[in-house]
Scaffold this motif. Structure first.
Motif, PDB file in Angstrom:
ATOM      1  N   ALA A   9      17.182 -56.986 -20.114  1.00 16.79           N
ATOM      2  CA  ALA A   9      17.639 -55.730 -20.145  1.00 16.79           C
ATOM      3  C   ALA A   9      18.488 -55.401 -21.525  1.00 16.79           C
ATOM      4  O   ALA A   9      19.065 -54.485 -21.760  1.00 16.79           O
ATOM      5  N   GLY A  10      18.295 -56.638 -22.285  1.00 12.90           N
ATOM      6  CA  GLY A  10      18.882 -56.380 -23.711  1.00 12.90           C
ATOM      7  C   GLY A  10      20.543 -56.462 -23.709  1.00 12.90           C
ATOM      8  O   GLY A  10      21.009 -55.893 -24.445  1.00 12.90           O
ATOM      9  N   LEU A  11      21.007 -57.417 -22.722  1.00 10.85           N
ATOM     10  CA  LEU A  11      22.324 -57.200 -22.523  1.00 10.85           C
ATOM     11  C   LEU A  11      22.802 -58.611 -22.929  1.00 10.85           C
ATOM     12  O   LEU A  11      22.237 -59.626 -22.527  1.00 10.85           O
ATOM     13  N   SER A  12      23.980 -58.423 -23.394  1.00 11.04           N
ATOM     14  CA  SER A  12      24.726 -59.797 -23.671  1.00 11.04           C
ATOM     15  C   SER A  12      25.634 -60.181 -22.695  1.00 11.04           C
ATOM     16  O   SER A  12      26.012 -61.430 -22.493  1.00 11.04           O
ATOM     17  N   GLN A  13      26.288 -59.413 -21.976  1.00 10.59           N
ATOM     18  CA  GLN A  13      27.256 -59.330 -21.131  1.00 10.59           C
ATOM     19  C   GLN A  13      26.712 -58.861 -19.673  1.00 10.59           C
ATOM     20  O   GLN A  13      26.762 -57.732 -19.542  1.00 10.59           O
ATOM     21  N   ILE A  14      26.600 -59.863 -18.684  1.00 12.45           N
ATOM     22  CA  ILE A  14      26.312 -59.124 -17.212  1.00 12.45           C
ATOM     23  C   ILE A  14      26.923 -60.255 -16.148  1.00 12.45           C
ATOM     24  O   ILE A  14      26.533 -61.546 -16.545  1.00 12.45           O
ATOM     25  N   SER A  15      27.835 -59.937 -15.213  1.00 13.24           N
ATOM     26  CA  SER A  15      28.099 -60.973 -14.480  1.00 13.24           C
ATOM     27  C   SER A  15      27.318 -61.271 -13.452  1.00 13.24           C
ATOM     28  O   SER A  15      26.405 -60.676 -13.245  1.00 13.24           O
ATOM     29  N   ALA A  16      27.811 -62.679 -13.075  1.00 18.14           N
ATOM     30  CA  ALA A  16      26.881 -63.043 -11.881  1.00 18.14           C
ATOM     31  C   ALA A  16      26.724 -62.203 -10.471  1.00 18.14           C
ATOM     32  O   ALA A  16      25.785 -61.760  -9.841  1.00 18.14           O
ATOM     33  N   ARG A  17      27.974 -61.556 -10.329  1.00 15.96           N
ATOM     34  CA  ARG A  17      27.904 -60.506  -9.307  1.00 15.96           C
ATOM     35  C   ARG A  17      27.088 -59.251  -9.385  1.00 15.96           C
ATOM     36  O   ARG A  17      26.344 -58.688  -8.591  1.00 15.96           O
ATOM     37  N   GLU A  18      27.071 -58.661 -10.750  1.00 15.90           N
ATOM     38  CA  GLU A  18      26.021 -57.750 -11.199  1.00 15.90           C
ATOM     39  C   GLU A  18      24.516 -58.138 -10.850  1.00 15.90           C
ATOM     40  O   GLU A  18      23.747 -57.415 -10.571  1.00 15.90           O
ATOM     41  N   VAL A  19      24.310 -59.423 -11.311  1.00 14.27           N
ATOM     42  CA  VAL A  19      22.849 -59.857 -10.956  1.00 14.27           C
ATOM     43  C   VAL A  19      22.654 -60.097  -9.676  1.00 14.27           C
ATOM     44  O   VAL A  19      21.512 -59.652  -9.215  1.00 14.27           O
ATOM     45  N   GLU A  20      23.737 -60.256  -8.965  1.00 13.95           N
ATOM     46  CA  GLU A  20      23.377 -60.400  -7.434  1.00 13.95           C
ATOM     47  C   GLU A  20      23.316 -58.979  -6.666  1.00 13.95           C
ATOM     48  O   GLU A  20      22.400 -58.750  -5.856  1.00 13.95           O
ATOM     49  N   LEU A  21      23.718 -58.004  -7.558  1.00 15.37           N
ATOM     50  CA  LEU A  21      23.570 -56.580  -7.083  1.00 15.37           C
ATOM     51  C   LEU A  21      22.167 -56.376  -7.204  1.00 15.37           C
ATOM     52  O   LEU A  21      21.602 -55.338  -6.457  1.00 15.37           O
ATOM     53  N   LEU A  22      21.708 -56.541  -8.520  1.00 14.93           N
ATOM     54  CA  LEU A  22      20.413 -56.097  -8.923  1.00 14.93           C
ATOM     55  C   LEU A  22      19.465 -56.530  -7.691  1.00 14.93           C
ATOM     56  O   LEU A  22      18.436 -56.100  -7.493  1.00 14.93           O
ATOM     57  N   GLU A  23      19.722 -57.992  -7.564  1.00 18.21           N
ATOM     58  CA  GLU A  23      18.603 -58.659  -6.663  1.00 18.21           C
ATOM     59  C   GLU A  23      18.494 -58.080  -5.322  1.00 18.21           C
ATOM     60  O   GLU A  23      17.620 -58.010  -4.625  1.00 18.21           O
ATOM     61  N   LEU A  24      19.720 -57.845  -4.822  1.00 17.42           N
ATOM     62  CA  LEU A  24      20.020 -57.347  -3.560  1.00 17.42           C
ATOM     63  C   LEU A  24      19.344 -55.976  -3.410  1.00 17.42           C
ATOM     64  O   LEU A  24      18.836 -55.625  -2.392  1.00 17.42           O
ATOM     65  N   LYS A  25      19.667 -55.161  -4.566  1.00 16.83           N
ATOM     66  CA  LYS A  25      19.014 -53.914  -4.426  1.00 16.83           C
ATOM     67  C   LYS A  25      17.480 -53.907  -4.405  1.00 16.83           C
ATOM     68  O   LYS A  25      16.859 -53.459  -3.718  1.00 16.83           O
ATOM     69  N   SER A  26      17.028 -54.942  -5.165  1.00 16.90           N
ATOM     70  CA  SER A  26      15.375 -55.069  -5.271  1.00 16.90           C
ATOM     71  C   SER A  26      15.087 -55.645  -4.071  1.00 16.90           C
ATOM     72  O   SER A  26      13.960 -55.010  -3.293  1.00 16.90           O
ATOM     73  N   GLU A  27      15.863 -56.464  -3.206  1.00 17.19           N
ATOM     74  CA  GLU A  27      15.171 -56.935  -1.827  1.00 17.19           C
ATOM     75  C   GLU A  27      15.294 -55.735  -1.084  1.00 17.19           C
ATOM     76  O   GLU A  27      14.583 -55.723  -0.073  1.00 17.19           O
ATOM     77  N   LEU A  28      16.207 -54.875  -1.171  1.00 17.69           N
ATOM     78  CA  LEU A  28      16.513 -53.634   0.057  1.00 17.69           C
ATOM     79  C   LEU A  28      15.002 -52.810  -0.277  1.00 17.69           C
ATOM     80  O   LEU A  28      14.413 -52.428   0.674  1.00 17.69           O
ATOM     81  N   GLU A  29      14.813 -52.566  -1.595  1.00 19.19           N
ATOM     82  CA  GLU A  29      13.466 -52.116  -1.687  1.00 19.19           C
ATOM     83  C   GLU A  29      12.551 -52.613  -1.191  1.00 19.19           C
ATOM     84  O   GLU A  29      11.478 -51.818  -0.357  1.00 19.19           O
ATOM     85  N   ARG A  30      12.409 -53.648  -1.254  1.00 13.38           N
ATOM     86  CA  ARG A  30      11.198 -54.476  -0.742  1.00 13.38           C
ATOM     87  C   ARG A  30      11.022 -54.404   0.640  1.00 13.38           C
ATOM     88  O   ARG A  30       9.936 -54.398   1.530  1.00 13.38           O
ATOM     89  N   LEU A  31      12.324 -54.511   1.251  1.00 12.34           N
ATOM     90  CA  LEU A  31      12.342 -54.514   2.638  1.00 12.34           C
ATOM     91  C   LEU A  31      12.198 -53.121   3.479  1.00 12.34           C
ATOM     92  O   LEU A  31      11.426 -52.986   4.361  1.00 12.34           O
ATOM     93  N   ASP A  32      12.532 -52.096   2.650  1.00 15.35           N
ATOM     94  CA  ASP A  32      12.057 -50.651   2.999  1.00 15.35           C
ATOM     95  C   ASP A  32      10.602 -50.640   3.065  1.00 15.35           C
ATOM     96  O   ASP A  32      10.104 -49.919   4.040  1.00 15.35           O
TER      97      ASP A  32
END
Length: 446
Positions: free
Chosen positions: A357-380
């Protein structure tokens, strides 16, 4: 300078007039075959235009050969497309009904009534399908196709090229191999696509070109060639893809061999020019269809078969693997992010996502949020495809299929529960992450 490099300059108005007045008009195979895909009015309008130019029409032997070989295939493709569309509509209606029945047990909505509008929609769709099927039965297409063939045959009676002898063909195939290797137009774009086909098919474009050159030289006339082919072995294009006109190399070869003018038209351009010059009226809807078909004719068109989901015993397992959900136990267990805990390789994922993403700062919770969003899309996606497969199998009576269907139903129910848990978890993370709204609203995640 223009006299030395005429092939790089557009034709003048006088040159266009001379070509349309005295030139030979050659239609490529794809143009003739397209007549069997147009609506009846469109085909009739174009044939009426061609009839006005009947004295200038001529067909290379190669085009006539390709036309007769492929005509029935094109007709069958049209018939199959119609039947497949009707089948897709029927399956869609059934799938909607099945989805409502499946969701009933899980609770749809305490206020919103989905069943009534869905039932109305299915009834309307069923009525529409019945009306179309009745019209199809009342208007069998074979009569239309027969009339088309008669009109095309009449247009070219006594105007078919003599072709080449076997000895000439062998010599031309050798020349074609050299031309294709050096990318001398036309036809060299077919060398990969048709490399395993017989030489008469592989070198088809070159044979059409060579026969046209010979015929034009014998008559001492220019040629207008009409094609749906959009490849760069016919057309000159700018770097951004705009078509300028026929390749200068083609114009130069024609001028050197024949001593007259050559021009290339797409079928929609030809129809527009011919209608204006001959004062022939083409209905607006016919002109629109010709334009739209010309735009989509070239390229690797996906047949309607690719729009229809076809299932086998491996389909669900493949989807499950792609979705990182491998079994009923995995669905039950909850997979990535269950209970708000980060994945074991969270640190690596943080670095990976930061880099991507070209980001220097991103929290672990934000990473988890992105992964959960991706999993939700796959599950749909998974739930939708399982629903479609359940609908297909529900019609079958074999014991094996019934057992497989029950397994799918179990997977669907568990997957849907998992989906609700994911959405709840995502909402809780969104509430806890500072400034999450900078990247989008909650709706982006749900």
């Amino acid at each position: 300078m223009k006299s030395l490099f005429k092939e790089f300059y557009p034709l003048t108005e006088d040159e266009y007039e001379a070509l349309w007045r005295d030139g030979i008009i050659v239609l490529d195979t794809n143009v003739l075959l397209r007549l069997f895909r147009y609506k009846e009015q469109t085909a009739n309008d174009l044939l009426t235009t061609l009839d006005k130019l009947k004295n200038q029409l001529w067909i290379p032997n190669q085009v006539a050969w390709e036309f007769h070989r492929r005509r029935l295939t094109k007709i069958d493709e049209g018939r199959k497309a119609y039947k497949d569309v009707i089948e897709v509509l029927k399956k869609s209606s059934e799938s909607i009904g099945l989805s409502i029945e499946t969701f009933k047990g899980l609770g749809l909505h305490p206020v919103v009534d989905l069943e009534r509008p869905v039932s109305t929609m299915r009834e309307q769709l069923s009525k529409l399908i019945s009306e179309v099927e009745e019209q199809y039965a009342a208007n069998p297409p074979h009569a239309h196709y027969g009339r088309l063939l008669d009109r095309i045959t009449d247009l070219y009676e006594g105007k078919v090229g003599e072709g080449f002898s076997d000895q000439e063909l062998e010599s031309l195939y050798k020349e074609g191999n050299l031309r294709y290797e050096d990318e001398v137009p036309p036809g060299f774009m077919d060398k990969k696509e048709k490399k395993d086909r017989p030489p008469r098919e592989l070198y088809g474009d070159m044979l059409i070109w060579k026969e046209t050159l010979r015929h034009a030289r014998q008559l001492g006339k220019g040629v207008i060639l009409v094609t749906e082919d959009q490849k760069r072995d016919w057309w000159e294009r700018t770097t951004d893809g705009r078509t300028i006109g026929p390749l200068p190399a083609l114009r130069k070869e024609f001028s050197s061999e024949v001593g007259h003018l050559f021009h290339l038209y797409r079928v929609d351009q030809f129809a527009d020019w011919a209608a204006k010059r001959l004062n022939v009226k083409i209905k607006p809807e016919s002109a629109k269809e010709i334009r739209e078909e010309a735009k989509t004719a070239q390229g690797n068109q996906e047949s309607i078969e690719k729009w229809i989901m076809r299932w086998d015993r491996n389909t669900t397992e493949d989807i499950l693997k792609r979705s990182r959900i491998f079994s009923l136990s995995e669905l039950t267990r909850g997979g990535v992010g269950e209970g708000g805990s980060a994945a074991p390789n969270q640190g690596e994922r943080v670095d990976e996502i930061r880099s991507a993403a070209g980001l220097s700062q991103i929290s672990a919770r934000e990473v988890e949020l992105l992964e959960l969003k991706s999993e939700l899309e796959r599950l749909d996606e998974l739930l939708l495809k399982i629903s479609m497969e359940m609908k297909i199998l529900s019609k079958q009576k074999e014991a094996e299929d019934e057992h497989y269907l029950r397994n799918l139903q179990d997977q669907y129910r568990i997957g849907y529960v998992r989906r609700r848990k994911l959405k709840t978890l995502i909402r809780s993370i969104i509430d806890s992450v500072d400034e999450v709204g900078k990247g989008g609203s909650d709706g982006d995640f749900l």
